[in-house]
Design an enzyme around this catalytic site. Structure first.
Site, PDB file in Angstrom:
ATOM      1  N   ASP A  76      26.318  21.321  53.310  1.00 20.63           N
ATOM      2  CA  ASP A  76      25.684  21.887  52.109  1.00 20.63           C
ATOM      3  C   ASP A  76      26.201  21.196  50.849  1.00 20.63           C
ATOM      4  OD1 ASP A  76      24.989  23.612  54.127  1.00 20.63           O
ATOM      5  OD2 ASP A  76      25.256  25.429  52.943  1.00 20.63           O
ATOM      6  N   GLY A 103      20.421  30.511  53.140  1.00 20.89           N
ATOM      7  CA  GLY A 103      20.459  29.249  53.882  1.00 20.89           C
ATOM      8  C   GLY A 103      20.067  28.036  53.062  1.00 20.89           C
TER       9      GLY A 103
HETATM   10  C1  MEV Z   1      24.767  26.614  56.740  1.00 20.62           C
HETATM   11  O1  MEV Z   1      23.899  26.149  55.720  1.00 20.62           O
HETATM   12  C2  MEV Z   1      24.803  25.648  57.876  1.00 20.62           C
HETATM   13  C3  MEV Z   1      25.742  26.007  59.033  1.00 20.62           C
HETATM   14  O2  MEV Z   1      25.654  24.920  59.965  1.00 20.62           O
HETATM   15  C4  MEV Z   1      27.162  26.218  58.580  1.00 20.62           C
HETATM   16  C5  MEV Z   1      27.853  24.952  58.118  1.00 20.62           C
HETATM   17  O3  MEV Z   1      27.371  23.843  58.382  1.00 20.62           O
HETATM   18  O4  MEV Z   1      28.927  25.092  57.495  1.00 20.62           O
HETATM   19  C6  MEV Z   1      25.266  27.261  59.761  1.00 20.62           C
END
Ligand code: MEV
Length: 338
Positions: free
Chosen positions: A152, A102
């Site tokens: 991201d 994450g």
């Molecule tokens: C992943 O870091 C974040 C999510 O919201 C997916 C995305 O934004 O593409 C889960």
């Protein structure tokens, strides 16, 4: 892309080399909801990915032969984006991010690789960070079966504090727009920057559960949940409201209110079934020493994040609870040549 032969890059034993670094990111508010056009707020963190390219006689990665099918992100950047037809490259990758956790490690890798290739092809060029963010987003979208927000890649490319949303969010500076055809229809995002107050006396402490969790699977799980139980959209709406409140508090430097918004955001993410026993245990362990805490990123495993004035105590609490801590400031610089 037009290439200008480069003259200004370091040459080691007659071979041109270039090194680029891109930071990871931490989503403070709005993960998952952002995939559906709601706002998300993310900051770049101090840790990230470094890519070194050295012109060579043979294609290698980490000392092993480079097989493009094993590295689709990297070969996409080299072949499809930059049409690279220069000398073979020795590719080295150094990351101090937990992967599939994450923290945007694949976005950081795309950005660092894109920056290194951009610079190798034209040593005089200013890095085009917006172009890098767009290249990275296309690669993420492929990996996440068509459901990926630009959060991201934009945060890693631009650094600082970024707001990504289906519509312009007041109090932010618009930088660029992005769109994607997802299985649920066309999505459009506006990518904006936010100035963080410079007297913010707080740290982020990330806690890795030790469990990797592919973002694509988690995003697909939420899509299924919303399809099976459309009433879950109200959690998305609630996350959206929390995100606006958290952003206003952050801009005003009201850290207590930011922390409270983080706690409430975690509860909503639990209702979207993206938290886990391990994430909840780490969140609970840090609360006595934190302003607020929540899972960050896709969830399922991966990391939680605490906002705190006592980073060492929080790091200890994470370790005692079985996690691995990583301390960062809020809003590191974006992708760069190093
Ligand atoms: C992943 O870091 C974040 C999510 O919201 C997916 C995305 O934004 O593409 C889960």
């Amino acid at each position: 892309m037009i290439c200008i032969p480069n003259a200004n890059l370091p040459v080691v034993l007659g071979l041109t080399m270039v090194k680029a670094f891109a930071p990871g990111k931490c989503i403070l508010f709005g993960e998952h909801a952002v995939v559906y056009g709601h706002p998300a707020v993310a900051v770049a963190i101090d840790s990230g990915v470094e890519v070194e390219l050295i012109e060579s006689d043979a294609w290698t990665i980490e000392g092993m032969p480079f097989q493009s099918e094993k590295h689709p992100h990297l070969s996409h950047i080299l072949e499809d984006v930059f049409n690279y037809d220069g000398k073979p490259l020795e590719i080295s990758i150094n990351s101090d991010l937990f992967s599939a956790a994450g923290l945007g490690s694949s976005a950081a890798l795309s950005n660092a690789m894109g920056a290194a290739v951009q610079k190798l092809l034209d040593s005089d060029c200013e890095l085009d960070v917006i172009e890098l963010a767009k290249i990275g987003h296309a690669a993420e979208a492929k990996a996440q079966l068509g459901r990926a927000s630009p959060t991201d890649t934009a945060t890693s490319a631009m650094g600082g504090c970024i707001v990504v949303s289906g519509q312009k969010v007041s109090g932010t500076r618009h930088v660029f727009d992005s769109s994607l055809v997802t299985p649920e229809g066309m999505r459009k995002w506006s990518i904006c920057e936010v100035e963080l107050p410079d007297n913010l006396d707080a740290w982020l402490v990330l806690g890795f559960t030790g469990i990797g969790s592919p973002t694509g699977d988690m995003v697909a799980g939420v899509a299924k949940l919303l399809n099976d139980d459309p009433s879950k959209h109200k959690e998305m709406d609630a996350i959206s409201k929390i995100t606006y409140a958290g952003l206003a508090a952050l801009g005003a430097g009201n850290l207590e209110a930011v922390g409270m918004a983080m706690n409430t955001c975690h509860e909503k993410l639990q209702l979207l079934e993206v938290s886990s026993r391990e994430l909840d245990a780490l969140v609970e362990a840090v609360l006595p020493h934190s302003l607020g805490a929540k899972l960050t990123g896709a969830g399922g495993g991966g990391c939680m994040v605490a906002l705190t004035e006592q980073p060492q105590r929080v790091a200890e609490a994470i370790e005692v609870a079985g996690g691995t801590p990583l301390i960062s400031r809020l809003g590191a610089k974006g992708v760069r040549i190093v």
